[in-house]
Design an enzyme around this catalytic site. Structure first.
Site, PDB file in Angstrom:
ATOM      1  N   GLY A 125     -13.552  -4.334  11.081  1.00  0.00           N
ATOM      2  CA  GLY A 125     -12.861  -4.748  10.040  1.00  0.00           C
ATOM      3  C   GLY A 125     -13.934  -3.720   9.011  1.00  0.00           C
ATOM      4  N   CYS A 160      -9.317 -13.724  14.025  1.00  0.00           N
ATOM      5  CA  CYS A 160      -8.396 -12.639  13.585  1.00  0.00           C
ATOM      6  C   CYS A 160      -6.842 -13.150  13.601  1.00  0.00           C
ATOM      7  CB  CYS A 160      -8.638 -11.584  14.461  1.00  0.00           C
ATOM      8  SG  CYS A 160     -10.019 -10.745  14.518  1.00  0.00           S
ATOM      9  N   THR A 207     -13.548 -14.020  10.891  1.00  0.00           N
ATOM     10  CA  THR A 207     -13.964 -13.723  12.053  1.00  0.00           C
ATOM     11  C   THR A 207     -15.342 -14.351  12.127  1.00  0.00           C
ATOM     12  OG1 THR A 207     -15.069 -11.953  13.540  1.00  0.00           O
ATOM     13  CG2 THR A 207     -15.501 -11.544  11.427  1.00  0.00           C
TER      14      THR A 207
END
Length: 223
Positions: free
Chosen positions: A150, A179, A81
């Site tokens: 996350g 992702c 990310t």
């Protein structure tokens, strides 16, 4: 000795960009203090300088531009990310022993928190089966991700958390497969790119207003 925090969470808002190493060190220290000394939980709202992070499931092939920004390997779940200016990161250090030791429920609650905060701006954020994060339907089959999730849990204390795009440079996401999802109909979006003049302070207020609705207050678990 293991201790359980029953205090209301501390809220911290950092005005300037926070180095990723500093954030990791702070989270580690607070997680330890919550579990070992009964310290208050912490919800920390901040921005990072531009960087990429790799979760425990990250595929090296998804890092398309390895020299573009610093890359940090992290113990949170998930894949690659991006974090950077204009994106609100909320690191959530909660005592799940005091709130119910259920990681699946905790992740669901994080999603619900984002959904309710976005609803403050009349944005309909949605979950998608098989896709982590919160998505916005754009019509014609197009869906864009507006928030990433996350987390990591150690001895039933959570850390890491969520990120919501307020007004980041969306071009910075092009250095990764966000992702692990590569699909022309799926992209990333921000509140400002949806045409909403939302500021970071506006989002912070929405997050604070909806937190207790979702998470409630910590309580001592039954013996």
């Amino acid at each position: 000795m293991t201790k359980v925090s029953t205090l209301a969470p501390e809220w911290r808002i950092s005005d300037g960009p926070v180095a990723y190493e500093t954030a990791l060190e702070t989270m580690e220290d607070r997680v330890s203090a919550i579990r070992n000394a009964g310290a208050p939980e912490l919800v920390w709202l901040l921005e990072h300088p531009a960087l990429y992070t790799a979760g425990t499931s990250a595929d090296p092939a998804d890092l398309l531009a390895p020299d573009r920004f610093p890359v940090y390997r992290t113990g949170r779940g998930g894949q690659f990310t991006y974090h950077g200016p204009g994106q609100r990161v909320a690191y959530v250090m909660l005592d799940l022993k005091a709130r119910g030791p259920d990681i699946r429920r905790f992740v669901h609650d994080l999603e619900e928190w984002v959904i309710r905060a976005l609803a403050q701006f009349n944005v309909r954020g949605e979950r998608r089966e098989g896709r982590v994060g919160i998505w916005v339907a754009r019509g014609g089959g197009r869906e864009d991700k507006i928030a990433a999730i996350g987390v990591r849990v150690r001895r039933w204390v959570s850390f890491h958390g969520i990120s919501i795009n307020v007004e980041p440079d969306l071009g910075h996401f092009e250095g990764i497969v966000p992702c692990g999802i590569a699909d022309e109909q799926l992209g990333v979006i921000s509140l400002v790119d949806l045409g909403l003049p939302v500021t970071m302070a506006d989002l912070d207020n929405a997050l604070m207003a909806t937190f207790e609705e979702v998470f409630g207050e910590p309580s001592v678990p039954p013996v």
